[in-house]
Design an enzyme around this catalytic site. Structure first.
Site, mmCIF file in Angstrom:
data_model
loop_
_atom_site.group_PDB
_atom_site.id
_atom_site.type_symbol
_atom_site.label_atom_id
_atom_site.label_comp_id
_atom_site.label_asym_id
_atom_site.label_seq_id
_atom_site.Cartn_x
_atom_site.Cartn_y
_atom_site.Cartn_z
ATOM 1 N N GLU A 296 -2.950 7.720 -4.211
ATOM 2 C CA GLU A 296 -2.955 6.413 -3.560
ATOM 3 C C GLU A 296 -2.764 5.314 -4.596
ATOM 4 O OE1 GLU A 296 -5.775 4.842 -0.171
ATOM 5 O OE2 GLU A 296 -6.680 4.349 -2.110
ATOM 6 N N TYR B 220 0.866 -1.192 0.000
ATOM 7 C CA TYR B 220 0.000 0.000 0.000
ATOM 8 C C TYR B 220 0.895 1.230 0.000
ATOM 9 C CZ TYR B 220 -3.076 3.735 1.454
ATOM 10 O OH TYR B 220 -3.757 4.921 1.500
#
Length: 391
Positions: free
Chosen positions: A197, A109
């Site tokens: 992101e 992530y």
């Protein structure tokens, strides 16, 4: 302003982030063509909506034939996809992203956000990708690695290497991660982003880093100098009321109540909504009309508020500094005449030219409820609701 996954990938690829090959499709036939164009025997078809959690909601599917791609695309296009982030109404699916399948060995992530406390860009990363950041923080908070970037220096290479090591990368993957991090930072900085992101950022079986998914959101107040970003806006993914307001330069957020609010200043708007709730009502919206509002702008604010069918009362609360109360009063009267208002309207004016504004309202002959204080205005708005709305 949010954009779609395929748009974010195109932007990040332009800064040097590796992404899978893929193409946009607006019909089942085009989706099948994209699969044929990409070649191979494995494709991922993804609904393009402004929401996370698409996979859990059935908006992402691994397909092993062109017929399967076509069939899945037909079942998805035109429907509302409901995820845990969209609410019960869901978001309409009007385009798909078809990309080549990837050989996934690990999922990471990676996110860039504005940390208001430190007034810096913060990098948040985890060795466990593939789930929403909220879930990561709840399930495994120790896995989150945070790093603050000083805007006067930018993202230093040693910082990027430290982050790569913290995620368990080694060898050539460290250099790849440095490139990905610095590319994301440049995209964030150069395009006035609020969030970048990549989830997941995968390590392939061959040891390469690839951005399998991407999200970006941008500072709406900076879009005037980023026309290439503003052009990516998709009104179909926005609340129709908020889209209407944005088109007219108004700051508006739709809520669930029935008392429509027209206010100048974000702080006063928040205080007004608090007072409405304290008086026993529910605000239907946050609307900041801004400074220097002309009568025409006030009239447009009324149209925006009235686009919400739940509104049963309108509360106008203006503390005029840059604004002028007489302008606001003229706008209220103009709205009555042009829009054909039938709902109760409560007006509280204070500040510049307040007496002139009150005189305009008194002389209009319209059934406007005047209030001297915010508390009186909130109570009057709650009392003016129809019996059915109050119940």
């Amino acid at each position: 302003m949010d954009i779609h996954e395929h748009q974010a990938k195109e932007i990040l690829a332009g800064f040097g982030v590796p992404v899978p090959r893929g193409g946009v499709a607006y019909s089942p036939e085009q989706a099948a063509y994209r699969a044929r164009e990409l070649g191979g025997r494995l494709w991922v078809v993804k609904a393009q909506i402004h929401s996370g959690g698409r996979g859990e909601a059935g908006g992402v599917k691994l397909c092993r034939s062109e017929d399967e791609v076509r069939s899945y695309a037909a079942s998805l296009l035109g429907r509302a996809l409901v995820t845990k982030q969209t609410g019960a109404a869901g978001k309409g699916v009007y385009r798909l992203w078809v990309e080549e399948g990837s050989d996934i060995a690990r999922e990471l992530y990676l996110g860039f956000v504005l940390d208001r406390k430190s007034e810096r860009i913060m990098i948040v990363a985890s060795a466990h990708g593939g789930m929403e950041i909220e879930d990561l923080a709840e399930r495994d908070p120790a896995s989150l690695v945070r790093m603050v970037v000083d805007p006067a220096v930018g993202l230093a290479e040693f910082q990027a290497r430290e982050l790569a090591f913290a995620l368990g990368l080694s060898g050539g993957q460290v250099g790849q991660m440095v490139n990905v991090l610095r590319a994301c930072y440049r995209a964030y900085r150069d395009l006035d982003a609020m969030m970048v992101e990549i989830n997941p950022l995968v390590v392939t079986g061959a040891g390469d880093l690839v951005a399998l998914d991407a999200k970006m959101s941008f500072d709406t107040n900076a879009l005037f100098r980023r026309p290439q970003v503003a052009a990516l806006r998709d009104p179909s993914q926005e609340d129709p009321r908020e889209a209407m307001a944005a088109d007219n330069g108004l700051a508006y957020v739709g809520l669930e109540g029935d008392i429509g609010c027209i206010i100048n200043g974000a702080g006063l708007a928040m205080a007004t909504m608090d007072m409405i709730k304290l008086a026993g009502g529910e605000p239907a919206n946050f609307l900041d009309i801004g400074g220097g509002a002309s009568p025409e702008r006030v009239c447009q604010a009324f149209r925006t508020v009235l686009s919400d069918g739940n509104v049963s009362v309108i509360l106008v609360n203006i503390f005029a500094g840059i604004n002028r109360c007489d302008w606001i009063a003229k706008g209220v009267v103009q709205a009555y005449r042009e829009v054909g208002l039938t709902l109760p309207v409560v007006v509280r004016l204070a500040g510049t030219n307040v007496e002139a504004g009150r005189e305009i309202l008194r002389g209009s002959g319209l059934p406007i409820v005047a209030a001297d204080t915010l508390a009186e205005a909130a109570e009057a708005a709650v009392a003016a609701r129809p019996t059915s709305a109050a119940a």
